[in-house]
Design an enzyme around this catalytic site. Structure first.
Site, mmCIF file in Angstrom:
data_model
loop_
_atom_site.group_PDB
_atom_site.id
_atom_site.type_symbol
_atom_site.label_atom_id
_atom_site.label_comp_id
_atom_site.label_asym_id
_atom_site.label_seq_id
_atom_site.Cartn_x
_atom_site.Cartn_y
_atom_site.Cartn_z
ATOM 1 C CB CYS A 1 -0.981 0.071 1.052
ATOM 2 S SG CYS A 1 -1.965 1.401 1.332
ATOM 3 C CB CYS B 1 -0.765 2.540 4.041
ATOM 4 S SG CYS B 1 -2.403 1.900 3.420
ATOM 5 C CG ASP B 2 3.030 1.238 4.426
ATOM 6 O OD1 ASP B 2 2.656 1.826 5.523
ATOM 7 O OD2 ASP B 2 3.028 0.082 4.073
#
Length: 303
Positions: free
Chosen positions: A130, A133-134
């Site tokens: 992701c 997300c990261d």
């Protein structure tokens, strides 16, 4: 007992909840993670009809609020298995057993791994599925993206905003993603496209320190992050004994979203179909809810 139980709270499941509740059916959505599904990780959605630009999280919030305002209920619970019972079905979850006259399966699909040694051990330590997300953790660093579809291209564009260098690694010579996205990627000065290439090895002990790729010959890339976007795999294991699955594990159902089991419909990315987009997930949710509520209404009249 609810009229409609919905396994999965992504856009397909929430849209189904909206339509089922508006049809007068008591409705409960069960979701093991967070409502909205994978779209909440998208920083920008530009292909949903009628909305020029919106974040995935905001779109999910709107549909969730709309479904609850219509009368649907929502609970965090992981569905472990489903079984028939008198008058309907039972969903066994980590938070107890829920009963419903009919089911809508909208559990979506998860990220497909590359299947490399130590991939799981390094997940969260340089390996990610992701970018939204990261990606912020790798600002100013060199990273790689593995994949050739829309997700991989979108990840590339997102990472290019903050990373020093982004390698896009695709095993074929041409990309599956949209031409407009690919053109945007090609315009990024810090993105290098590596086609006819595959990731063969993850380097590093405690954290990812690099990857080895094969592109006519073996080559080592010193990267601190690898974002894997090579497709999805359906979350349908809990229903394997109840409905028919295709060889890929997707639930067999036509455009009416009816499964092979009376009283069970499916919607979204877990359905066997050729196109999986945000708008088709919503369309499936509507079709499944309308079909199931009509079926339940007909059963009441016959009783």
């Amino acid at each position: 007992m609810y009229d409609v139980l919905i396994a999965g709270g992504g856009i397909a499941g929430l849209t189904a909840a909206l339509y089922a509740a508006r049809a007068g059916c008591s409705t409960l959505v069960l979701e093991q993670q967070y409502y909205g599904g994978q779209i909440v990780n998208a920083p920008l959605v530009e292909n949903y009809p009628g909305i020029h630009r919106i974040s995935g999280a905001e779109l999910a919030q709107r549909v969730y609020d709309q479904a609850l305002a219509a009368g649907a209920q929502y609970a965090n619970a992981a569905v472990e298995r489903a079984e028939p019972r008198d008058g309907g079905f039972a969903l066994y979850t980590n938070r107890g057993i829920f009963a419903g006259r009919g089911l809508i399966l909208a559990t979506g699909a998860g990220s497909r791994p590359l299947g490399l040694d130590r991939e799981q051990a390094l997940t969260g330590h340089g390996v990610s599925y992701c970018a939204a997300c990261d990606g912020g953790l790798y600002r100013g660093k060199d990273v790689a993206v593995a994949g050739g579809g829309n997700t991989a291209l979108s990840d590339c564009l997102l990472l290019a905003q903050g990373c020093r260098r982004v390698y896009l690694i695709h095993r074929r010579s041409s990309f599956r993603g949209e031409a407009s996205l690919l053109e945007q990627v090609r315009r990024q000065p810090n993105v290098e496209l590596l086609t006819d290439a595959t990731v063969t090895e993850l380097l590093g002990e405690q954290r990812l320190e690099g990857i080895r790729i094969r592109q006519r010959r073996l080559r080592t890339l010193k990267v601190e992050g690898l974002f894997i976007a090579v497709g999805r795999q359906p979350r349908t294991e809990a229903f394997a004994g109840l409905v028919s699955l295709d060889p890929g594990g997707y639930i067999r159902a036509g455009e009416d979203c009816r499964t092979t089991k009376q009283g069970i419909f499916c919607a979204g990315d877990c359905r066997s179909k050729s196109i999986r987009q945000l708008c088709t997930a919503a369309a499936d949710g509507a079709a499944a809810a309308i079909g199931l509520c009509e079926s339940l209404s007909a059963e009441k009249k016959q009783a």
